[in-house]
Design an enzyme around this catalytic site. Structure first.
Site, PDB file in Angstrom:
ATOM      1  N   ASN A   4       0.894  -1.168   0.000  1.00  0.00           N
ATOM      2  CA  ASN A   4       0.000   0.000   0.000  1.00  0.00           C
ATOM      3  C   ASN A   4       0.928   1.212   0.000  1.00  0.00           C
ATOM      4  O   ASN A   4       1.592   1.486   0.992  1.00  0.00           O
ATOM      5  CB  ASN A   4      -0.863  -0.062   1.253  1.00  0.00           C
ATOM      6  CG  ASN A   4      -1.924   1.015   1.340  1.00  0.00           C
ATOM      7  OD1 ASN A   4      -2.489   1.216   2.408  1.00  0.00           O
ATOM      8  ND2 ASN A   4      -2.230   1.710   0.259  1.00  0.00           N
TER       9      ASN A   4
ATOM     10  N   GLN B 139      -2.077   6.779  -1.760  1.00  0.00           N
ATOM     11  CA  GLN B 139      -2.415   7.963  -0.993  1.00  0.00           C
ATOM     12  C   GLN B 139      -1.225   8.923  -0.926  1.00  0.00           C
ATOM     13  O   GLN B 139      -0.060   8.490  -0.944  1.00  0.00           O
ATOM     14  CB  GLN B 139      -2.833   7.604   0.446  1.00  0.00           C
ATOM     15  CG  GLN B 139      -4.252   7.098   0.608  1.00  0.00           C
ATOM     16  CD  GLN B 139      -4.390   5.610   0.353  1.00  0.00           C
ATOM     17  OE1 GLN B 139      -3.441   4.844   0.532  1.00  0.00           O
ATOM     18  NE2 GLN B 139      -5.578   5.178  -0.078  1.00  0.00           N
TER      19      GLN B 139
ATOM     20  N   ASN C  45      -6.533  10.626  -1.162  1.00  0.00           N
ATOM     21  CA  ASN C  45      -6.506   9.477  -2.058  1.00  0.00           C
ATOM     22  C   ASN C  45      -5.932   9.880  -3.412  1.00  0.00           C
ATOM     23  O   ASN C  45      -5.814  11.065  -3.728  1.00  0.00           O
ATOM     24  CB  ASN C  45      -7.918   8.920  -2.255  1.00  0.00           C
ATOM     25  CG  ASN C  45      -8.399   8.132  -1.057  1.00  0.00           C
ATOM     26  OD1 ASN C  45      -7.638   7.384  -0.450  1.00  0.00           O
ATOM     27  ND2 ASN C  45      -9.663   8.306  -0.709  1.00  0.00           N
TER      28      ASN C  45
ATOM     29  N   CYS D  32      -5.345   6.491   7.605  1.00  0.00           N
ATOM     30  CA  CYS D  32      -4.790   5.364   6.842  1.00  0.00           C
ATOM     31  C   CYS D  32      -3.831   4.613   7.742  1.00  0.00           C
ATOM     32  O   CYS D  32      -2.821   5.168   8.191  1.00  0.00           O
ATOM     33  CB  CYS D  32      -4.073   5.883   5.595  1.00  0.00           C
ATOM     34  SG  CYS D  32      -3.260   4.576   4.629  1.00  0.00           S
TER      35      CYS D  32
ATOM     36  N   ASN E 291      -1.768   1.858   7.278  1.00  0.00           N
ATOM     37  CA  ASN E 291      -0.421   1.576   6.782  1.00  0.00           C
ATOM     38  C   ASN E 291       0.420   2.846   6.725  1.00  0.00           C
ATOM     39  O   ASN E 291       1.628   2.823   6.990  1.00  0.00           O
ATOM     40  CB  ASN E 291      -0.492   0.930   5.396  1.00  0.00           C
ATOM     41  CG  ASN E 291      -0.991  -0.499   5.450  1.00  0.00           C
ATOM     42  OD1 ASN E 291      -0.684  -1.244   6.363  1.00  0.00           O
ATOM     43  ND2 ASN E 291      -1.790  -0.877   4.469  1.00  0.00           N
TER      44      ASN E 291
ATOM     45  N   HIS F 149     -15.930   1.131   6.900  1.00  0.00           N
ATOM     46  CA  HIS F 149     -15.614  -0.140   6.247  1.00  0.00           C
ATOM     47  C   HIS F 149     -16.844  -1.031   6.215  1.00  0.00           C
ATOM     48  O   HIS F 149     -17.642  -1.054   7.154  1.00  0.00           O
ATOM     49  CB  HIS F 149     -14.488  -0.876   6.984  1.00  0.00           C
ATOM     50  CG  HIS F 149     -13.189  -0.164   6.929  1.00  0.00           C
ATOM     51  ND1 HIS F 149     -12.246  -0.399   5.956  1.00  0.00           N
ATOM     52  CD2 HIS F 149     -12.673   0.810   7.724  1.00  0.00           C
ATOM     53  CE1 HIS F 149     -11.209   0.394   6.160  1.00  0.00           C
ATOM     54  NE2 HIS F 149     -11.441   1.131   7.223  1.00  0.00           N
TER      55      HIS F 149
ATOM     56  N   ASN G 164     -15.032   1.882   2.396  1.00  0.00           N
ATOM     57  CA  ASN G 164     -14.034   0.894   1.982  1.00  0.00           C
ATOM     58  C   ASN G 164     -14.674  -0.484   2.059  1.00  0.00           C
ATOM     59  O   ASN G 164     -15.439  -0.757   2.995  1.00  0.00           O
ATOM     60  CB  ASN G 164     -12.809   0.953   2.900  1.00  0.00           C
ATOM     61  CG  ASN G 164     -12.136   2.314   2.893  1.00  0.00           C
ATOM     62  OD1 ASN G 164     -11.417   2.648   1.974  1.00  0.00           O
ATOM     63  ND2 ASN G 164     -12.389   3.105   3.927  1.00  0.00           N
TER      64      ASN G 164
ATOM     65  N   GLU H  41     -10.456   0.155  -1.838  1.00  0.00           N
ATOM     66  CA  GLU H  41     -10.394   1.353  -1.012  1.00  0.00           C
ATOM     67  C   GLU H  41     -11.152   2.501  -1.659  1.00  0.00           C
ATOM     68  O   GLU H  41     -10.980   2.791  -2.848  1.00  0.00           O
ATOM     69  CB  GLU H  41      -8.940   1.770  -0.770  1.00  0.00           C
ATOM     70  CG  GLU H  41      -8.200   0.862   0.195  1.00  0.00           C
ATOM     71  CD  GLU H  41      -6.976   1.541   0.781  1.00  0.00           C
ATOM     72  OE1 GLU H  41      -7.131   2.612   1.408  1.00  0.00           O
ATOM     73  OE2 GLU H  41      -5.861   1.013   0.602  1.00  0.00           O
ATOM     74  N   ARG H  42     -11.958   3.153  -0.862  1.00  0.00           N
ATOM     75  CA  ARG H  42     -12.697   4.337  -1.281  1.00  0.00           C
ATOM     76  C   ARG H  42     -11.728   5.395  -1.828  1.00  0.00           C
ATOM     77  O   ARG H  42     -10.802   5.815  -1.163  1.00  0.00           O
ATOM     78  CB  ARG H  42     -13.451   4.884  -0.062  1.00  0.00           C
ATOM     79  CG  ARG H  42     -14.194   6.169  -0.251  1.00  0.00           C
ATOM     80  CD  ARG H  42     -14.747   6.676   1.077  1.00  0.00           C
ATOM     81  NE  ARG H  42     -13.705   6.832   2.084  1.00  0.00           N
ATOM     82  CZ  ARG H  42     -13.870   7.491   3.237  1.00  0.00           C
ATOM     83  NH1 ARG H  42     -15.038   8.015   3.534  1.00  0.00           N
ATOM     84  NH2 ARG H  42     -12.884   7.591   4.096  1.00  0.00           N
TER      85      ARG H  42
ATOM     86  N   CYS I 186      -4.557  -2.678   3.235  1.00  0.00           N
ATOM     87  CA  CYS I 186      -5.234  -1.559   3.886  1.00  0.00           C
ATOM     88  C   CYS I 186      -5.180  -1.807   5.384  1.00  0.00           C
ATOM     89  O   CYS I 186      -5.752  -2.788   5.884  1.00  0.00           O
ATOM     90  CB  CYS I 186      -6.681  -1.451   3.397  1.00  0.00           C
ATOM     91  SG  CYS I 186      -7.640  -0.155   4.222  1.00  0.00           S
ATOM     92  N   GLY I 187      -4.487  -0.941   6.110  1.00  0.00           N
ATOM     93  CA  GLY I 187      -4.310  -1.142   7.541  1.00  0.00           C
ATOM     94  C   GLY I 187      -5.597  -1.012   8.321  1.00  0.00           C
ATOM     95  O   GLY I 187      -5.941  -1.873   9.148  1.00  0.00           O
ATOM     96  N   THR I 188      -6.366   0.053   8.070  1.00  0.00           N
ATOM     97  CA  THR I 188      -7.649   0.190   8.762  1.00  0.00           C
ATOM     98  C   THR I 188      -8.610  -0.911   8.324  1.00  0.00           C
ATOM     99  O   THR I 188      -9.434  -1.375   9.108  1.00  0.00           O
ATOM    100  CB  THR I 188      -8.280   1.570   8.504  1.00  0.00           C
ATOM    101  OG1 THR I 188      -8.437   1.772   7.093  1.00  0.00           O
ATOM    102  CG2 THR I 188      -7.438   2.685   9.102  1.00  0.00           C
ATOM    103  N   GLY I 189      -8.493  -1.350   7.060  1.00  0.00           N
ATOM    104  CA  GLY I 189      -9.322  -2.448   6.577  1.00  0.00           C
ATOM    105  C   GLY I 189      -9.017  -3.759   7.275  1.00  0.00           C
ATOM    106  O   GLY I 189      -9.921  -4.547   7.581  1.00  0.00           O
TER     107      GLY I 189
END
Length: 278
Positions: A13, A46, A64, A73, A75, A165, A196, A214-215, A223-226
């Site tokens: 990412n 990003q 983005n 984000c 990551n 998410h 996302n 990712e949106r 995707c870390g938050t994902g």
């Protein structure tokens, strides 16, 4: 005027990271899009600006590749932690974002790589926190993709990790058309701020395989938050433990939903090259 940057990634990412703690950085939308174009520009998922913070070590601002701003984000937070603490000294960093404050620790660092852990705070599970456009059980959303009586994907879980998410559970993630379904759900009326979209296959209670749309960026390698949202979703459904390895296209990330309700992710950081933005 030119601005120095680092091209970095967390599990593939990838980001352009600009240190704006001393000089303001406010790129126009068309500039972000031009830099983010992988054919004619630098190419990234990003764009990251590290800015000053009154009560923290830094504020992380995120755009983005399509130029749209985003709350946070995961990551990128590990990459920013490495920039702030390249010697991996024993300290906890407070990094603020539009999605809320986070805490990070650099566990290992050298000239080009590192490992960092980020406390992402508590997951937000109420429908108003995601947000959704209507009152709905976020553990089992009334949402289907495909024919009504034989949907391809259905009943996802919604989680906010500072950004929204939508997590679908599938038997074989390799067979999912991530682009087609992800782009459809990203702009669904149920998600007024977009969303996302994750697709997760439970390998066992300690191992999850996830792919992501990712949106504002499309398919990304990680995707870390994902990954954090995926762990929370599978744990809420009783399909995994509260700590697991989430394997994405770019590699594995360890995620733990601690007893204090905070979600902590640990994974790698890499510096690809440096340059200047014109």
């Amino acid at each position: 005027m030119t601005r120095p940057f680092l091209k970095m990634n967390g599990l593939g990412n990838d980001f352009v990271v600009v240190d704006a703690r001393q000089t303001a950085f406010s790129p126009a939308l068309d500039q972000v899009r031009a830099w983010g174009d992988r054919a004619s520009g630098i190419g990234f998922d990003q764009l990251i600006s590290i800015e000053g913070s009154q009560d923290g070590d830094a504020f992380m601002r995120v755009w983005n590749s399509d130029g749209s701003p985003v709350e946070t984000c995961g990551n990128a937070l590990r990459c920013v932690a490495w920039v702030l603490n390249p010697d991996a000294s024993d300290k906890t960093l407070k990094i603020d974002t539009l999605g809320g404050p986070t805490k990070a620790r650099v566990l290992r660092a050298d000239a080009k790589t590192g490992t960092a852990s980020v406390d992402m705070g508590r997951p937000r599970l109420d429908w108003r926190e995601i947000p959704l456009s209507e009152d709905m059980d976020t553990l089992r959303l009334e949402l289907k993709v495909g024919p009504y009586d034989a949907p391809l994907y259905h009943t996802p879980c919604a989680v906010s990790m500072g950004n929204p998410h939508c997590v679908f559970f599938v038997e074989d993630v390799s067979k999912v058309d991530v682009a087609a379904t992800g782009s459809l759900i990203e702009n669904h009326p149920l998600f007024p701020e977009g969303v996302n979209v994750e697709f997760v296959q439970v390998i066992d209670r300690d191992t999850l395989r996830m792919r992501v749309w990712e949106r504002g960026a499309g398919i990304t390698r990680a995707c870390g938050t994902g990954a954090c949202a995926t762990l929370v979703a599978t744990a809420r459904r009783g399909l995994s433990n509260r700590a697991a390895t989430v394997i994405m296209d770019g590699g594995p990330l360890h995620v733990a939903w601690a007893e204090n309700d905070h979600v902590v992710m640990t994974g790698p950081v890499e510096v690809e090259f440096s340059g200047e933005l014109s």
